[in-house]
Every structure is written in structure tokens, then in C-alpha cells.
Design an enzyme around this catalytic site. Structure first.
Site, PDB file in Angstrom:
ATOM      1  N   PHE A  68      19.897  68.614 -71.619  1.00  0.00           N
ATOM      2  CA  PHE A  68      20.136  68.470 -70.181  1.00  0.00           C
ATOM      3  C   PHE A  68      18.861  68.877 -69.435  1.00  0.00           C
ATOM      4  O   PHE A  68      18.308  69.945 -69.690  1.00  0.00           O
ATOM      5  CB  PHE A  68      21.313  69.377 -69.787  1.00  0.00           C
ATOM      6  CG  PHE A  68      21.782  69.182 -68.384  1.00  0.00           C
ATOM      7  CD1 PHE A  68      22.481  68.042 -68.024  1.00  0.00           C
ATOM      8  CD2 PHE A  68      21.537  70.136 -67.416  1.00  0.00           C
ATOM      9  CE1 PHE A  68      22.931  67.863 -66.722  1.00  0.00           C
ATOM     10  CE2 PHE A  68      21.979  69.963 -66.110  1.00  0.00           C
ATOM     11  CZ  PHE A  68      22.672  68.820 -65.766  1.00  0.00           C
ATOM     12  N   ASP A  91      23.490  76.521 -75.156  1.00  0.00           N
ATOM     13  CA  ASP A  91      24.109  76.090 -73.902  1.00  0.00           C
ATOM     14  C   ASP A  91      25.438  75.433 -74.272  1.00  0.00           C
ATOM     15  O   ASP A  91      25.463  74.454 -75.027  1.00  0.00           O
ATOM     16  CB  ASP A  91      23.189  75.112 -73.163  1.00  0.00           C
ATOM     17  CG  ASP A  91      23.730  74.748 -71.778  1.00  0.00           C
ATOM     18  OD1 ASP A  91      24.967  74.767 -71.591  1.00  0.00           O
ATOM     19  OD2 ASP A  91      22.906  74.439 -70.893  1.00  0.00           O
ATOM     20  N   TYR A 140      32.967  74.870 -64.487  1.00  0.00           N
ATOM     21  CA  TYR A 140      33.546  73.806 -63.643  1.00  0.00           C
ATOM     22  C   TYR A 140      33.778  72.510 -64.394  1.00  0.00           C
ATOM     23  O   TYR A 140      34.284  71.553 -63.827  1.00  0.00           O
ATOM     24  CB  TYR A 140      32.678  73.556 -62.399  1.00  0.00           C
ATOM     25  CG  TYR A 140      31.217  73.244 -62.674  1.00  0.00           C
ATOM     26  CD1 TYR A 140      30.822  72.005 -63.146  1.00  0.00           C
ATOM     27  CD2 TYR A 140      30.228  74.196 -62.457  1.00  0.00           C
ATOM     28  CE1 TYR A 140      29.493  71.722 -63.394  1.00  0.00           C
ATOM     29  CE2 TYR A 140      28.895  73.936 -62.696  1.00  0.00           C
ATOM     30  CZ  TYR A 140      28.531  72.697 -63.170  1.00  0.00           C
ATOM     31  OH  TYR A 140      27.212  72.429 -63.421  1.00  0.00           O
ATOM     32  N   LYS A 141      33.386  72.463 -65.688  1.00  0.00           N
ATOM     33  CA  LYS A 141      33.612  71.240 -66.468  1.00  0.00           C
ATOM     34  C   LYS A 141      34.985  71.340 -67.134  1.00  0.00           C
ATOM     35  O   LYS A 141      36.003  71.300 -66.456  1.00  0.00           O
ATOM     36  CB  LYS A 141      32.457  71.040 -67.439  1.00  0.00           C
ATOM     37  CG  LYS A 141      31.145  70.752 -66.679  1.00  0.00           C
ATOM     38  CD  LYS A 141      29.912  70.673 -67.528  1.00  0.00           C
ATOM     39  CE  LYS A 141      28.703  70.305 -66.654  1.00  0.00           C
ATOM     40  NZ  LYS A 141      27.421  70.486 -67.353  1.00  0.00           N
ATOM     41  N   ARG A 185      30.085  57.372 -69.567  1.00  0.00           N
ATOM     42  CA  ARG A 185      30.686  58.547 -70.228  1.00  0.00           C
ATOM     43  C   ARG A 185      32.167  58.645 -69.878  1.00  0.00           C
ATOM     44  O   ARG A 185      32.554  58.458 -68.717  1.00  0.00           O
ATOM     45  CB  ARG A 185      30.018  59.847 -69.749  1.00  0.00           C
ATOM     46  CG  ARG A 185      28.547  59.955 -70.007  1.00  0.00           C
ATOM     47  CD  ARG A 185      28.072  61.392 -69.787  1.00  0.00           C
ATOM     48  NE  ARG A 185      28.426  61.945 -68.470  1.00  0.00           N
ATOM     49  CZ  ARG A 185      28.182  63.185 -68.088  1.00  0.00           C
ATOM     50  NH1 ARG A 185      27.601  64.038 -68.932  1.00  0.00           N
ATOM     51  NH2 ARG A 185      28.507  63.609 -66.877  1.00  0.00           N
TER      52      ARG A 185
END
Ligand SMILES: *Cc1c(COP(=O)(O)O)cnc(C)c1O
Length: 414
Positions: free
Chosen positions: A129, A201, A226-227, A375
Site C-alpha cells: 500500500f 501491516d 474501519y475496514k 475489488r
């Protein structure tokens, strides 16, 4: 041949199907973007109202004690132990993933330099990322100590680059673009064999796949709430530090919330023992309070059940893509092997952006990542098997009838 009826039967047999009811989802929407922003737990509305109207509105300053605002980062950390495979007092919820990565990486570089100043390399993947890579670049440029960020194009090359010059191996466990998952235990052991620290991560892992940070003997980890954890937009992230480092852990953002006596207001900095050292300043209490609503849903099941459903959803999607979308130019880029994938299925298509826009218009929400990836996040707490059927069916119609704009250009913010 799989039918929609088969999918409804899979839902009827799903042992965690009742947990969907803990979430508010718009009627008729198929939400496959929980890997980016998790759905809203129903309890979050009332919690927000309590925090804003009662704790803030009525109790005001007293809430630091009365509502335990001050302890919130640690309390939430304790609620995450099973999700991460961590031990008590090793996790705090605070700041953002990028900021926590900065603190963790800064510690790794300092810790290694104290033992051996020749360890200057940060190893990561080019496909990581971007924020993680930017943080590593920013920090090493800022330090001006000759640190070097080495980016692998193929993780298989890892054994070739690990040596006595490596300070830290900084990897994302589940890749945000492909959904591919790395073998945490094996890679951590490899890093340690060469004296490197292992920093993970877990942005796309926490709440999506079972984790065993202790069992893998990792060193530090960070990740989002928050995912898959459904903490709400911009909800604070988590940081995990193996207790073997907590006595000496230090980080450059040494604000007053990490002080041993924050309310003594002394001019000299002295860090608190334990994971509190990872904090900086005053926390975003309103947002942080909502994280608990997401974690409460996980407390009603376990990661084994979640993983089993996640893999079944993924297997169903792969089978349906083969059955319904063969010859329509979609290519699965997520590894099919269970051990090598997280909880998202990613497809490449030459007009991925336009196709995703068309899907969203028809109520199937996934997302697009440049240059050609669609995705689909499969959040097992609220995605149903029949949703997968309906999503693939809509995708097939869009592709067959070319119901998308082949010239659509992604907006800068999407
Ligand atoms: C989503 C994500 C982040 C997000 O970081 P923020 O600081 O919350 O913006 C970081 N790392 C990875 C691997 C991610 O997938």
C-alpha cells in the site's frame, strides 16, 4: 451447475448468518466494499448519540473519568487480543495506520542501529500500500542516516535480499490490490534468521483472517479498524508491540498521553511502561468510541467461523465466475489457494473502471484500483451467499450487454 437456490440454501446453513442483523445496510444494496469501509453496526447510532449528547453534552469534562475516555485506547486494545493473537497489554487503538506505522518503523530503525549501525535496509514490496512506502521514504529521508528502502517485485526473492544489512522487514499481510496473503509464520522466521525485525501491516487481515502474532513471534504490527472491523470512517487504527520490546519501546511522537504521569504536567518526558508508550496526544474520542460497536459483533463469534465463511464465499464467487463469466474477459488475480488469499476477490478487466461504475449503478458496490482491477471484499459478518450470486449475475449482464462506458475515466477521488 450452481443455482441461486443453491446459494439460498448455503445461507440457510450459515452458522453466523444472524450476525448480519447487527448491521445497517441499505435495502437492496449488495455491499462488497467492506475491505475499504466496513458497514455500520446498528449499535453505532445509539453509541454516537450517547457519546455526543450525554458524555460530551451533559457530563462534559467529567467524562474523562466517568466515561473512561482516558482508558479507551487500552480498553479497545484488550478487546482485540483474540482477533490478533496478541497477549494482554500489547495492543492500543490510537491514531491512524500510517501514523502508527511511522512510530513502529522509527522504533525498529533506532533499535537496530543501537545494536548494529550497519543495519540500514528496510525491505518491503513494491506492491505494498503506497502510504506504507511513503512513510518509509519520509522517515528515512528525514533521518538522513543512510537508510535504504529496498522494494521487492517478487516476494520469492526475499531470501536473496535478507542479510546482515537488513534492519526491518515491513510487509502487508494481505495485499490491498490482489487479495493475496503472505505466509506470516514462515516470513517472520526468515526475517529473524537474518536478524531483521518483522513489522506487519494487518489493514486487510484484522477481522478478515485468523491471526496469531504471538504464535508467529512477530515483532510489531499495525492495522485499520474501519475496514473489516467496522469501526467507522476514519476510525483510529491499532498498534501491537510484542511485550519483549515494551520495556524499551520508544518513538518520536512522545506526546503527553504516553507520559508516565500525564496529569503531573512535568516538563521532562518520561514514558509510561507498556503499550501506552505508543500513544501521542489527545485521542479522537467520538470516533474511537464507535470502534467498540464493531468489535462487539466479533465477540459473538470467532475467527475460525469467520474464516470458514470467508473462504466459502470466495470459493462460490470463483466457481460462479467460471460458470457465468467465462469468455467475458475477466481474469481472477487473487490466488485460488486458501492459504494464499485473504477475504477479497479481485478481477482484472480492460475496462475495470467503467464496469465497476456500471455495477455500482445497479447496486453492487465494489471498488476500482488502477489500472485495471475490480475489488470485491467479502466481509463474512454481513455478506450472504446469495449476494455473491446476484453480484456475479449483474456482472455477467453488464459484460455481455456491454452496459458500461468503455471510455470512463477514474476521478481523482473515488
Ligand atoms: C487501508 C490501508 C492503510 C490506511 O492507512 P491510513 O493511515 O488509515 O490512511 C494503510 N496500510 C494498508 C496496507 C492499507 O490497506
Amino acid at each position: 451447475m450452481l443455482t441461486r437456490e443453491d446459494c439460498l440454501q448455503l445461507d440457510a446453513k450459515d452458522t453466523i448468518s444472524a450476525l448480519r442483523d447487527a448491521f445497517d445496510l441499505p435495502e437492496g444494496l449488495i455491499y462488497l466494499d467492506g475491505n475499504s469501509l466496513g458497514a455500520k453496526p446498528k449499535a453505532a447510532s445509539l453509541r454516537a448519540q450517547q457519546v455526543v449528547d450525554q458524555q460530551w453534552g451533559q457530563d462534559l469534562i467529567q467524562s474523562w473519568n466517568k466515561a473512561h475516555w482516558f482508558e479507551l485506547p487500552m480498553k479497545l486494545g484488550m478487546q482485540m487480543l483474540d482477533l490478533l493473537g496478541a497477549w494482554p497489554n500489547e495492543v492500543a487503538v490510537t491514531d491512524t495506520t500510517s501514523v502508527n506505522l511511522f512510530k513502529a518503523l522509527a522504533f525498529c530503525l533506532k533499535h537496530q542501529a543501537q545494536k548494529d549501525p550497519a543495519r540500514k535496509k528496510i525491505i518491503s514490496e513494491r506492491s505494498n500500500f503506497p502510504s506504507d512506502l511513503y512513510i518509509a521514504q519520509g522517515l528515512s529521508n528525514w533521518l538522513e542516516q543512510g537508510h535504504e528502502l529496498v522494494l521487492l517485485d517478487d516476494i520469492a526473492d526475499l531470501p536473496k535480499v535478507l542479510n546482515e544489512e537488513c534492519a526491518v522487514l515491513m510487509l502487508t499481510h494481505v495485499n490491498y490490490r490482489s487479495g493475496a496473503m503472505l505466509p506470516m509464520q514462515e516470513i517472520t522466521a526468515l526475517a529473524h534468521q537474518h536478524g531483521a525485525l518483522m513489522l506487519w501491516d494487518l489493514a486487510h487481515s484484522a477481522g478478515a483472517v485468523p491471526l496469531d502474532l504471538r504464535g508467529c513471534d512477530a515483532d510489531l504490527a499495525v492495522g485499520c479498524t474501519y475496514k473489516y472491523l467496522n469501526g467507522g470512517p476514519g476510525a483510529p487504527a491499532f498498534i501491537w508491540i510484542h511485550s519483549r520490546f515494551l520495556r524499551d519501546f520508544e518513538q518520536p511522537l512522545s506526546g503527553w498521553w504516553s507520559h508516565i504521569e500525564p496529569f503531573a504536567m512535568r516538563p521532562e518526558y518520561r514514558p509510561t511502561p507498556g503499550i501506552g508508550r505508543a500513544l501521542c496526544g489527545t485521542q479522537c474520542i467520538v470516533s474511537m468510541s464507535l470502534v467498540e460497536c464493531g468489535l462487539d459483533v466479533f465477540a459473538r463469534t470467532d475467527m475460525q467461523a469467520i474464516r470458514a465463511k470467508s473462504l466459502a464465499l470466495g470459493d462460490l464467487m470463483l466457481a460462479l465466475l467460471e460458470q457465468e463469466c467465462a469468455g467475458l474477459d475477466v481474469q481472477v488475480i487473487t490466488p485460488r489457494e486458501h492459504a494464499r488469499r485473504g477475504s477479497q476477490i479481485c478481477l482484472a478487466h480492460p475496462h475495470a473502471y467503467g464496469v465497476m461504475q456500471a455495477l455500482i449503478k445497479r447496486g453492487v458496490v465494489g471498488d476500482y484500483r488502477a489500472p485495471d482491477i475490480m475489488r470485491f471484499g467479502l466481509a463474512p459478518l454481513y455478506v450472504r451467499f446469495v449476494d455473491i450470486w446476484d453480484a456475479v449475475y449483474v456482472l455477467k449482464e453488464i459484460l455481455q450487454k456491454q452496459e458500461y462506458d468503455p471510455d470512463a475515466i477514474p476521478l481523482l477521488v473515488s
